[in-house]
Write a protein that holds these residues in place. Structure first.
Motif, short mmCIF file in Angstrom:
data_model
loop_
_atom_site.label_atom_id
_atom_site.label_comp_id
_atom_site.label_asym_id
_atom_site.label_seq_id
_atom_site.Cartn_x
_atom_site.Cartn_y
_atom_site.Cartn_z
N GLN A 1 3.19 12.87 -0.73
CA GLN A 1 3.89 11.87 0.07
C GLN A 1 4.12 12.40 1.48
N GLY A 2 4.46 13.67 1.58
CA GLY A 2 4.64 14.28 2.89
C GLY A 2 3.35 14.31 3.67
N GLU B 1 2.25 6.87 -6.91
CA GLU B 1 1.17 7.57 -7.58
C GLU B 1 1.05 9.04 -7.21
N HIS B 2 1.78 9.48 -6.19
CA HIS B 2 1.60 10.85 -5.71
C HIS B 2 2.90 11.65 -5.73
N THR B 3 2.74 12.97 -5.73
CA THR B 3 3.87 13.89 -5.73
C THR B 3 4.56 13.88 -4.37
N ARG C 1 0.83 -1.20 0.00
CA ARG C 1 0.00 0.00 0.00
C ARG C 1 0.86 1.26 0.00
N VAL C 2 1.93 1.24 0.80
CA VAL C 2 2.84 2.38 0.84
C VAL C 2 3.47 2.60 -0.54
N ARG C 3 3.93 1.52 -1.17
CA ARG C 3 4.58 1.61 -2.48
C ARG C 3 3.64 2.21 -3.52
N GLU C 4 2.40 1.71 -3.54
CA GLU C 4 1.42 2.20 -4.51
C GLU C 4 1.15 3.69 -4.31
N TYR C 5 1.04 4.10 -3.05
CA TYR C 5 0.76 5.51 -2.77
C TYR C 5 1.94 6.39 -3.18
#
Length: 211
Positions: A48-49, A42-44, A35-39
């Protein structure tokens, strides 16, 4: 003593975090890693912050000024394994005034430490891993976590409730059987969770008696 959760907004190196338990369920860690990897993919960087800000790691600050993780060990390990170098923590207590010799006694009294190994045996506090990377796999912890998510028992505020369930299952099933066929082990664990043998465990939701 500060007992309110005070987020520290600057990042803390994950490998500087000190675990307060010896094991995690690596199957759960792998799911969180996914789940962490996918997020993160997919996000800037900004998003991520924000993700890290929503998933703060609760810690106690010790006399040695170290940050001791009291929850979310699986998330911390998943972040580390995915190459994330820092996390945001929230301080639930400041024990910097406590003598180092008394620190673990206070942590134990507060139920903020669980020094049991992958066999369910209590160990000395000095045997706790020095960093998140040192956490060992306990497949029964993974089994207990999946059992709860499957409705085998209710989420409970009792400290280390899933470890208590893991120890219960450890006495009923062999590690080899859990590692060989996890799905079969879950079915067996579900039957055990509904039995009267488990009535003493936190979150037990077996059938009610008419007596």
């Amino acid at each position: 003593m500060a007992n309110t959760r005070e987020p520290i907004l600057q990042p803390i190196p994950i490998l500087s975090l000190r675990p307060t338990q010896m094991t995690v369920g690596m199957k759960e860690v792998k799911e969180k890693r996914k789940r962490v990897r996918e997020y993160l993919q997919e996000h800037t960087k900004k998003k991520q912050g924000e993700f890290l800000g929503r998933h703060m790691i609760p810690v106690v600050v010790g006399a040695d000024k170290q940050h001791y993780v009291v929850d979310h060990h699986h998330l911390a390990r998943a972040l580390h394994d995915e190459g994330v170098e820092s996390a945001i923590v929230t301080v639930i207590a400041d024990l910097t005034m406590v003598d180092q010799d008394a620190f673990w006694g206070v942590m134990d009294n507060k139920r903020w430490v669980y020094p049991y190994d992958a066999k369910g045996e209590r160990r000395h506090f000095k045997d706790l891993p020095k960093d998140i990377a040192g956490l060992k796999d306990d497949p029964f912890r993974s089994l207990a976590g999946e059992l709860r998510r499957s409705g085998g028992f209710a989420k409970d505020t009792t400290p280390f409730s899933e470890f208590l369930w893991a120890d219960f299952l450890r006495r009923k099933l062999s590690r080899k059987s859990v590692e060989a066929d996890f799905e079969k082990a879950i079915k067996r664990a579900m039957d055990l969770a509904k039995s009267k043998d488990a009535v003493y465990l936190p979150g037990w939701c077996g059938p009610a008696s008419d007596d």
